[in-house]
Design an enzyme around this catalytic site. Sequence first.
Site, PDB file in Angstrom:
ATOM      1  CD  GLU A  17      31.260  19.903  51.879  1.00  0.00           C
ATOM      2  OE1 GLU A  17      30.349  19.317  52.513  1.00  0.00           O
ATOM      3  OE2 GLU A  17      31.415  19.754  50.657  1.00  0.00           O
TER       4      GLU A  17
ATOM      5  CE1 TYR B 276      30.214  14.760  53.290  1.00  0.00           C
ATOM      6  CE2 TYR B 276      29.940  16.816  54.498  1.00  0.00           C
ATOM      7  CZ  TYR B 276      29.962  16.113  53.306  1.00  0.00           C
ATOM      8  OH  TYR B 276      29.755  16.770  52.133  1.00  0.00           O
TER       9      TYR B 276
ATOM     10  CG  ASP C  18      26.406  13.775  50.785  1.00  0.00           C
ATOM     11  OD1 ASP C  18      26.521  12.728  50.090  1.00  0.00           O
ATOM     12  OD2 ASP C  18      25.870  14.810  50.343  1.00  0.00           O
TER      13      ASP C  18
ATOM     14  CB  CYS D 275      20.518   8.427  42.664  1.00  0.00           C
ATOM     15  SG  CYS D 275      20.071   6.902  43.517  1.00  0.00           S
TER      16      CYS D 275
ATOM     17  CB  CYS E 163      21.044   0.458  39.713  1.00  0.00           C
ATOM     18  SG  CYS E 163      20.189   0.887  41.249  1.00  0.00           S
TER      19      CYS E 163
END
Length: 307
Positions: free
Chosen positions: A52, A135, A153, A208, A224
């Site tokens: 991360e 986060y 994120d 995406c 969507c």
Amino acid sequence: MTAPTKPPHSSPADAEPGADLHFPVIDWFEENARDLPWRHAEAGAWGVMVSEFMLQQTPVSRVLPVYEQWLARWPRPADLAAEAPGEAVRAWGRLGYPRRALRLHGAAVAITERHGGDVPSDHAQLLALPGIGEYTAAAVASFAYGQRHAVLDTNVRRVLARAVTGVQYPPNATTAAERKLARALLPEDEGTAARWAAASMELGALVCTAKNETCVRCPIAARCAWRLAGKPEHDGPPRRGQTYAGTDRQVRGKLLAVLREAHAPVPQAALDRVWHEPVQRARALDGLVADGLVEPLPDGLYRLPLT
């Protein structure tokens, strides 16, 4: 991020809000998730935490070799904590944003001193570690320990912006409205929530995407909001670019490269050779010193930090 154990699906008929997004994306993830080392069980919470830190603003392809070398050298937080912080900066190589290396070293020291060398599972304890923000705390708790947290994120934010809000891009900085939406869409079941966090992030990374999205591969294309609205163009504040050439950041990288390669203090003259413009070069070096990434010594010598 790891891939938490797959939970059993409930039927959409008795599903909670957001289930029409959760289960198609989770099913897609089961078939399409990349095989990444930090998703393996043996990576553990430390491996997830290291990934991360490294993946912030850095693509997977650049992280993979450094991650493997890092975990081979420092398989536990205590191993890293026992080394000088400058060694973390050296091993960080050219991943960019090298302050992350110092923060990860600081977190390793705190984990060793406060938690007996084990990455804590408690979200508040994670958040209290040096260099850990909301986060990263949520990501480690979710991906390493399978807990229920909204993990926001850039990729997840873009998926939610398009699929739910109906806009092309999320705001430049995470907003309270985004956090509220993410929490509202979070599955109640802990395992499903952890799976949704990983799956929605992967969907944003692979399908995406910020540019050239491939809606034909998207498991929620029919739902969507942005696609159904005809994909309206972004009309918010200009999106931030990531210029590099000629910036202080580039100069800082060149200066650090010299120090990483050296195993003895480096004279000012060696640093002067890396950039032609003396004012910018001095500003970049001063910034590295102020950030704790470079330690000045007497007689115009410099080195990576020992403490």
